[in-house]
Write an enzyme that holds these catalytic residues in place. Structure first.
Site, PDB file in Angstrom:
ATOM      1  N   ARG A 169      25.229  34.093  18.868  1.00  0.00           N
ATOM      2  CA  ARG A 169      25.755  34.406  19.350  1.00  0.00           C
ATOM      3  C   ARG A 169      26.401  35.241  18.597  1.00  0.00           C
ATOM      4  O   ARG A 169      25.908  34.911  17.425  1.00  0.00           O
ATOM      5  CB  ARG A 169      26.796  33.072  20.394  1.00  0.00           C
ATOM      6  CG  ARG A 169      26.079  33.187  20.984  1.00  0.00           C
ATOM      7  CD  ARG A 169      27.188  31.513  21.476  1.00  0.00           C
ATOM      8  NE  ARG A 169      27.615  30.441  20.231  1.00  0.00           N
ATOM      9  CZ  ARG A 169      27.793  29.468  20.577  1.00  0.00           C
ATOM     10  NH1 ARG A 169      28.550  29.065  21.729  1.00  0.00           N
ATOM     11  NH2 ARG A 169      28.175  28.730  19.761  1.00  0.00           N
ATOM     12  N   GLU A 229      14.901  24.755   0.056  1.00  0.00           N
ATOM     13  CA  GLU A 229      14.117  24.088   1.010  1.00  0.00           C
ATOM     14  C   GLU A 229      15.291  23.864   1.741  1.00  0.00           C
ATOM     15  O   GLU A 229      14.679  23.211   3.281  1.00  0.00           O
ATOM     16  CB  GLU A 229      12.671  23.400   1.177  1.00  0.00           C
ATOM     17  CG  GLU A 229      13.327  21.401   1.130  1.00  0.00           C
ATOM     18  CD  GLU A 229      13.452  21.484  -0.457  1.00  0.00           C
ATOM     19  OE1 GLU A 229      13.165  20.285  -1.045  1.00  0.00           O
ATOM     20  OE2 GLU A 229      13.483  22.017  -1.113  1.00  0.00           O
TER      21      GLU A 229
END
Length: 414
Positions: free
Chosen positions: A306, A317
Site C-alpha cells: 500500500r 540483519e
C-alpha cells in the site's frame, strides 16, 4: 520543465544548433524550431493584443493628416482603398485576443500585413494630385515600417509578407491601369523594406539567442533538481538492500505516529531479525551474507504494497515493516505471510540449529497512540515481542502482550 523535457531539449539539439547555422539561416533543428515557433507565436499574439491599439492610433493620426492635405475630391476615393487597412488592423487585433488561434498568429498577421502594404501601393497608384504622390507614398513607408517593426512576425514570415504585399500591390495596380511611380516606389517602399529586413533579422536573431539561453538555464535547473532528487533518494535508501534506511524510517514513523494519534487509528510495526545470521556470515562469508540480506529484503519489500506501507532496514540483519491503519489481526496475518514466503524462498543455512534454511523472528506491536505518548513506545514493544520470539525458539512471530507463537518452526536440522 521536468527531467523528461530537459532530456528532450538536449536530444533535440538545444546545443547542437551551430552558431553559423543560426546566423546564416535563422533556424534551429526541426524539433527545437517547432517548439520555438509555438512559444514565439504565443508571446507575439499576447503582445499584439496591445500593439494593435497603438498601430491603429498611428494609422488614425497618419490618415487624418493625409486626408487634410488631399484635394477634397480625392478624399473619399482614397478612403475607399486605404480604409480597408483599418479593417485589417482591427481584425488582426481581434483575432489576437482569441488564444486558441495563437498558433495561427504568423498566418493571420502575415496575410494582413501583406494586404495592408498592397492596399497602400494601390492607393498611391490611383490617387493623383499636386501633393498626393508624396503623401500617399508616406503611407507606404508607414505600412512597411509598421509591418517590419511592430507586427511581431519572425524574419521569414515578415519578409514574405513585406515583399509579397509589395509585389501584389504593383501587379494589382498595373492590372487595374493604375500609375506606378517607380522612382518614388524605390525610395518609399524598396529602401524601407531592406532596412526593415535588417531590423527584423536582428530582432529574430536576438530572440532566438534569448530562447537558447532560457533553454540552457531551464535545462541546468532541471538537471540540478534531478540530482537533488537523486541525492535525496540515496539519503533515504539503504545501499545494500534497496529498502528505506534508518533515517527515512525515523522520519516516516514520526509522521505516521502523529497521524495515527490525530485520527486515533491503529499503527502496526513488525520488527524482523534473521535467525543466526552471524553464523551464516561466519560459515559462508560476507559476500554470501550480503546476498542473503538482499534476498530477505526482497521478500520483506514485497509485503509493503500500500502507499502508506514502509519496508526498511533497521540495522545489520534487522528490518522493520510499518503498516498504518492496521489492526492486530491484520498485522498477525502479514507476519505469517512473510514467514511463509521466507520458507518458500528456501535459502540454505548450513549452521542454523533450528532449520536447514534461513528463518526469521518477528516481533509485532500494534498501538492506537494516546495523546502525548512518545513514539518510542511502539519500538520498545516490537523489540520486546521480538525478544520473546527468539526466547521461544525463533522462526516465529509474537504479538506484544499476547505471547503467542504464530508460525510453526522448521523441523530441526538432523
Amino acid at each position: 520543465m521536468n527531467a523528461g523535457r530537459a532530456q528532450e531539449f538536449s536530444e533535440s539539439s538545444v546545443f547542437k544548433t551551430s552558431d553559423l547555422q543560426l546566423r546564416l539561416l535563422l533556424r534551429f533543428r526541426p524539433a527545437l524550431e517547432q517548439r520555438y515557433g509555438q512559444l514565439h507565436n504565443q508571446q507575439a499574439a499576447r503582445s499584439f493584443r496591445y500593439r494593435a491599439a497603438v498601430i491603429f492610433l498611428l494609422y488614425i493620426i497618419l490618415s487624418t493628416g493625409i486626408a487634410s492635405l488631399l484635394p477634397a475630391g480625392q478624399v473619399n476615393a482614397w478612403l475607399s482603398i486605404y480604409g480597408w487597412v483599418a479593417v485589417i488592423i482591427v481584425g488582426a487585433g481581434a483575432l489576437a485576443h482569441l488564444r486558441e488561434l495563437d498558433r495561427w498568429f504568423s498566418w493571420y498577421v502575415g496575410i494582413g500585413s501583406a494586404l495592408a502594404i498592397a492596399l497602400s501601393l494601390l492607393a498611391a497608384a490611383f490617387i493623383q494630385g499636386d501633393h498626393s504622390d508624396i503623401l500617399l507614398h508616406v503611407a507606404i513607408m508607414y505600412a512597411v515600417i509598421i509591418v517590419y517593426g511592430f507586427s511581431g512576425l519572425q524574419f521569414y514570415p515578415v519578409t514574405l509578407a513585406g515583399w509579397g504585399g509589395g509585389i501584389l500591390g504593383v501587379l494589382a495596380s498595373q492590372r487595374l491601369d493604375g500609375v506606378v511611380d517607380w522612382q518614388l516606389l524605390l525610395r518609399t517602399y524598396s529602401g524601407p523594406s531592406l532596412l526593415g529586413m535588417c531590423l527584423a533579422y536582428a530582432s529574430d536573431y536576438r530572440s532566438r539567442i534569448n530562447f537558447l539561453q532560457a533553454c540552457a538555464l531551464e535545462q541546468a535547473q532541471c538537471e540540478t533538481e534531478r540530482k537533488n532528487q537523486l541525492l535525496q533518494e540515496l539519503n533515504c535508501v539503504d545501499g545494500l538492500t534497496g529498502l528505506s534506511n534508518r533515517r527515512h524510517l525515523d522520519d516516516v514513523l514520526r509522521e505516521e505516529w502523529n497521524r495515527a494519534m490525530r485520527q486515533q487509528q491503529p499503527l502496526a510495526l513488525l520488527m524482523i531479525d534473521i535467525d543466526y545470521f552471524k553464523r551464516y556470515n561466519d560459515t559462508l562469508g560476507h559476500p554470501a551474507g550480503d546476498a542473503c540480506l538482499r534476498q530477505v529484503a526482497d521478500q520483506i519489500g514485497r509485503r509493503a504494497q500500500r502507499s502508506g506501507d514502509l519496508a526498511a532496514r533497521y540495522g545489520g540483519e534487522e528490518f522493520v515493516l510499518l503498516y498504518p491503519s492496521t489492526n492486530p489481526s491484520q498485522a498477525v496475518r502479514l507476519a505469517r505471510e512473510l514467514l511463509t514466503s521466507i520458507d518458500q524462498t528456501a535459502i540454505p543455512h548450513p549452521d542454523s540449529p533450528i532449520s536447514a534454511y534461513v528463518s526469521l523472528s518477528i516481533g509485532i506491536a500494534v498501538i492506537t497512540p494516546p495523546y502525548g505518548v512518545p513514539l518510542e513506545i511502539i519500538l520498545d514493544q516490537a523489540d520486546h515481542a521480538l525478544y520473546e520470539a527468539k526466547l521461544n525458539g525463533r522462526n516465529r512471530s509474537v504479538l506484544f502482550g499476547m505471547g503467542e507463537m504464530l508460525h510453526p518452526p522448521h523441523p530441526p536440522v538432523t
